[in-house]
Enzyme design. Structure first.
Site, PDB file in Angstrom:
ATOM      1  N   GLY A  15       0.819  -1.221   0.000  1.00  0.00           N
ATOM      2  CA  GLY A  15       0.000   0.000   0.000  1.00  0.00           C
ATOM      3  C   GLY A  15       0.841   1.254   0.000  1.00  0.00           C
ATOM      4  O   GLY A  15       2.049   1.221   0.277  1.00  0.00           O
ATOM      5  N   ALA A  91       8.451   2.311   6.116  1.00  0.00           N
ATOM      6  CA  ALA A  91       7.287   2.244   7.021  1.00  0.00           C
ATOM      7  C   ALA A  91       7.207   3.508   7.867  1.00  0.00           C
ATOM      8  O   ALA A  91       8.209   3.949   8.425  1.00  0.00           O
ATOM      9  CB  ALA A  91       7.397   1.023   7.930  1.00  0.00           C
ATOM     10  N   ILE A  93       4.206   6.207  10.221  1.00  0.00           N
ATOM     11  CA  ILE A  93       2.837   6.568  10.608  1.00  0.00           C
ATOM     12  C   ILE A  93       2.806   8.049  10.994  1.00  0.00           C
ATOM     13  O   ILE A  93       3.851   8.653  11.278  1.00  0.00           O
ATOM     14  CB  ILE A  93       2.331   5.733  11.804  1.00  0.00           C
ATOM     15  CG1 ILE A  93       3.239   5.916  13.047  1.00  0.00           C
ATOM     16  CG2 ILE A  93       2.214   4.266  11.425  1.00  0.00           C
ATOM     17  CD1 ILE A  93       2.639   5.363  14.330  1.00  0.00           C
ATOM     18  N   THR A  94       1.604   8.596  11.012  1.00  0.00           N
ATOM     19  CA  THR A  94       1.417   9.940  11.582  1.00  0.00           C
ATOM     20  C   THR A  94       0.466   9.828  12.770  1.00  0.00           C
ATOM     21  O   THR A  94      -0.416   8.958  12.793  1.00  0.00           O
ATOM     22  CB  THR A  94       0.773  10.913  10.568  1.00  0.00           C
ATOM     23  OG1 THR A  94      -0.412  10.319  10.040  1.00  0.00           O
ATOM     24  CG2 THR A  94       1.715  11.255   9.436  1.00  0.00           C
ATOM     25  N   TYR A 155       6.313  13.559  14.252  1.00  0.00           N
ATOM     26  CA  TYR A 155       6.659  13.068  12.909  1.00  0.00           C
ATOM     27  C   TYR A 155       7.904  13.787  12.367  1.00  0.00           C
ATOM     28  O   TYR A 155       8.828  13.164  11.842  1.00  0.00           O
ATOM     29  CB  TYR A 155       5.459  13.296  11.994  1.00  0.00           C
ATOM     30  CG  TYR A 155       5.572  12.756  10.590  1.00  0.00           C
ATOM     31  CD1 TYR A 155       5.257  11.438  10.304  1.00  0.00           C
ATOM     32  CD2 TYR A 155       5.967  13.578   9.537  1.00  0.00           C
ATOM     33  CE1 TYR A 155       5.337  10.948   9.007  1.00  0.00           C
ATOM     34  CE2 TYR A 155       6.047  13.103   8.245  1.00  0.00           C
ATOM     35  CZ  TYR A 155       5.723  11.781   7.981  1.00  0.00           C
ATOM     36  OH  TYR A 155       5.810  11.315   6.690  1.00  0.00           O
ATOM     37  N   PRO A 185      10.331  13.033   0.489  1.00  0.00           N
ATOM     38  CA  PRO A 185       9.203  13.411  -0.367  1.00  0.00           C
ATOM     39  C   PRO A 185       8.355  14.496   0.272  1.00  0.00           C
ATOM     40  O   PRO A 185       8.299  14.627   1.502  1.00  0.00           O
ATOM     41  CB  PRO A 185       8.376  12.120  -0.479  1.00  0.00           C
ATOM     42  CG  PRO A 185       9.219  11.030   0.103  1.00  0.00           C
ATOM     43  CD  PRO A 185      10.158  11.698   1.065  1.00  0.00           C
TER      44      PRO A 185
HETATM   45  N1  CAA Z   1      -0.326  26.830  10.362  1.00  0.00           N
HETATM   46  C1  CAA Z   1      -0.712  27.770  11.234  1.00  0.00           C
HETATM   47  N2  CAA Z   1      -1.754  27.647  12.043  1.00  0.00           N
HETATM   48  C2  CAA Z   1      -2.440  26.498  11.969  1.00  0.00           C
HETATM   49  C3  CAA Z   1      -2.090  25.473  11.092  1.00  0.00           C
HETATM   50  C4  CAA Z   1      -0.996  25.686  10.244  1.00  0.00           C
HETATM   51  N3  CAA Z   1      -0.590  24.757   9.366  1.00  0.00           N
HETATM   52  N4  CAA Z   1      -2.961  24.466  11.255  1.00  0.00           N
HETATM   53  C5  CAA Z   1      -3.822  24.844  12.214  1.00  0.00           C
HETATM   54  N5  CAA Z   1      -3.509  26.091  12.628  1.00  0.00           N
HETATM   55  C6  CAA Z   1      -4.189  26.878  13.627  1.00  0.00           C
HETATM   56  C7  CAA Z   1      -5.689  26.985  13.356  1.00  0.00           C
HETATM   57  O1  CAA Z   1      -5.964  28.008  12.450  1.00  0.00           O
HETATM   58  C8  CAA Z   1      -6.235  27.301  14.738  1.00  0.00           C
HETATM   59  O2  CAA Z   1      -5.978  28.653  15.023  1.00  0.00           O
HETATM   60  P1  CAA Z   1      -6.916  29.479  16.036  1.00  0.00           P
HETATM   61  O3  CAA Z   1      -6.830  28.807  17.364  1.00  0.00           O
HETATM   62  O4  CAA Z   1      -6.347  30.852  16.035  1.00  0.00           O
HETATM   63  O5  CAA Z   1      -8.293  29.416  15.438  1.00  0.00           O
HETATM   64  C9  CAA Z   1      -5.327  26.482  15.612  1.00  0.00           C
HETATM   65  O6  CAA Z   1      -4.121  26.238  14.880  1.00  0.00           O
HETATM   66  C10 CAA Z   1      -5.985  25.153  15.921  1.00  0.00           C
HETATM   67  O7  CAA Z   1      -5.194  24.487  16.830  1.00  0.00           O
HETATM   68  P2  CAA Z   1      -5.663  23.106  17.392  1.00  0.00           P
HETATM   69  O8  CAA Z   1      -4.684  22.628  18.384  1.00  0.00           O
HETATM   70  O9  CAA Z   1      -7.105  23.204  17.870  1.00  0.00           O
HETATM   71  O10 CAA Z   1      -5.589  22.231  16.088  1.00  0.00           O
HETATM   72  P3  CAA Z   1      -6.559  21.134  15.598  1.00  0.00           P
HETATM   73  O11 CAA Z   1      -6.811  20.174  16.694  1.00  0.00           O
HETATM   74  O12 CAA Z   1      -7.703  21.776  14.921  1.00  0.00           O
HETATM   75  O13 CAA Z   1      -5.704  20.377  14.451  1.00  0.00           O
HETATM   76  C11 CAA Z   1      -3.789  19.691  13.226  1.00  0.00           C
HETATM   77  C12 CAA Z   1      -4.384  20.732  14.182  1.00  0.00           C
HETATM   78  C13 CAA Z   1      -3.922  18.283  13.774  1.00  0.00           C
HETATM   79  C14 CAA Z   1      -2.340  20.051  13.057  1.00  0.00           C
HETATM   80  C15 CAA Z   1      -4.566  19.770  11.873  1.00  0.00           C
HETATM   81  O14 CAA Z   1      -4.553  21.106  11.439  1.00  0.00           O
HETATM   82  C16 CAA Z   1      -3.903  18.922  10.817  1.00  0.00           C
HETATM   83  O15 CAA Z   1      -4.155  17.718  10.723  1.00  0.00           O
HETATM   84  N6  CAA Z   1      -3.026  19.525   9.990  1.00  0.00           N
HETATM   85  C17 CAA Z   1      -2.286  18.833   8.938  1.00  0.00           C
HETATM   86  C18 CAA Z   1      -0.930  18.423   9.452  1.00  0.00           C
HETATM   87  C19 CAA Z   1      -0.130  17.870   8.300  1.00  0.00           C
HETATM   88  O16 CAA Z   1       0.245  18.571   7.389  1.00  0.00           O
HETATM   89  N7  CAA Z   1       0.127  16.562   8.314  1.00  0.00           N
HETATM   90  C20 CAA Z   1       0.828  15.933   7.249  1.00  0.00           C
HETATM   91  C21 CAA Z   1       0.344  14.518   7.102  1.00  0.00           C
HETATM   92  S1  CAA Z   1       0.938  13.763   5.620  1.00  0.00           S
HETATM   93  C22 CAA Z   1       2.526  13.451   5.958  1.00  0.00           C
HETATM   94  O17 CAA Z   1       3.012  13.643   7.019  1.00  0.00           O
HETATM   95  C23 CAA Z   1       3.324  12.902   4.809  1.00  0.00           C
HETATM   96  C24 CAA Z   1       4.513  13.730   4.586  1.00  0.00           C
HETATM   97  O18 CAA Z   1       5.601  13.261   4.871  1.00  0.00           O
HETATM   98  C25 CAA Z   1       4.382  15.035   3.962  1.00  0.00           C
END
Ligand code: CAA
Length: 249
Positions: A15, A91, A93-94, A155, A185
């Protein structure tokens, strides 16, 4: 006649990105063994589907976060296919959460699966590569290990740690015919990325990518295949970015 093809092992091989890597290495005539989580009920069908397409993958269950599980899996692989020439530590995870919400379990599970695994797996195959006098260790890191990411303290730390490991091993094994490299990546069209909340993906992540789209697993697999090949002889200790321009440095 005995199969003299080189053996490549890919963790997280069933996968996502790992699957594309398995396919691409098989296209390069490696004997490919896809390692997968114990209890993954999809493996049998996955193997059968690929077999029908001419891909004869090996497979072995492993919990990469546990050293003994890696040692057992690799002993089985070695017995069946012979010494391993290529290891792709893919391998991962997030468990994304902003730092105040991140639990100790979120931290531990990501560090153990993404980073401890690299030690466990490499430790269990390096003697094969030394005996062969040839080897390739390819560690799949992330753009977020290079630049950090909101909600990914665990991560990003695990992925940044991988590259420190890469550089140290590259030094230690340079004279032994073994190259050790990191690939970082960006955001790819895989289940890991499609778990990101859609509004975050659309409003925060995609606008950061100059190429304007997610990467394809096959695009990264192509780079893995190059690093695994005889064509890549002078690259070691590198961290190769493949992220659509999202992070340049
Ligand atoms: N930059 C700046 N501010 C951010 C932000 C960002 N990227 N993401 C969220 N915020 C802010 C929101 O706007 C909010 O602000 P206010 O409080 O002023 O309204 C605040 O942060 C929310 O904070 P919380 O703690 O309540 O956040 P949440 O529980 O809603 O979720 C999170 C936060 C889990 C990080 C969610 O935004 C998320 O899943 N983001 C994506 C993270 C990401 O990019 N993961 C990559 C996965 S793929 C991977 O990892 C593969 C790879 O190698 C690239």
């Amino acid at each position: 006649m005995a199969d003299t093809r080189r053996v490549a092992v890919v963790t997280g091989g069933v996968g996502g990105l790992g699957e594309a890597i398995c396919r691409r290495l098989a296209d390069e005539h490696f004997t490919v063994v896809a390692l997968h989580q114990p209890g993954n009920g999809k493996v049998k069908d996955w193997l059968a589907t690929y077999k029908a397409q001419g891909y004869d993958f090996g497979s072995e269950p492993v919990d990469v976060s546990q050293f003994d599980s890696c040692a057992t899996a690799m002993a089985a692989v070695r017995k069946r296919y012979g010494p391993v020439s290529v290891l792709v530590n893919n391998a991962g995870i997030t468990r994304d959460a902003s730092f105040r919400k991140m639990t100790l379990d979120d931290w531990n599970s990501v560090l153990r699966t993404n980073l401890d695994s690299v030690f466990h797996m490499t430790k269990t195959v390096i003697e094969d590569m030394l005996t062969l006098g040839w080897g390739r260790v390819i560690n799949i890191s992330s753009v977020n290990g290079q630049r950090g990411a909101f909600g990914q303290a665990n991560y990003a730390a695990s992925k940044a740690g991988m590259h420190g490991f890469t550089k140290s091993l590259a030094l230690e094994f340079a004279k032994k015919g073994i190259t050790v490299n990191t690939i970082s990546p960006g955001y790819l069209r895989t289940p890991m990325v499609t778990k990101v909340p859609p509004e975050v993906l659309a409003q925060r992540i995609l606008p950061e990518i100059p190429l304007g789209r997610l990467g394809e697993p096959d695009e990264v697999a192509e780079l893995v295949a190059f690093l695994a090949s005889e064509r890549s002889t002078f690259i070691t200790g590198a961290n190769l970015s493949i992220n659509g321009g999202q992070h340049m440095f």
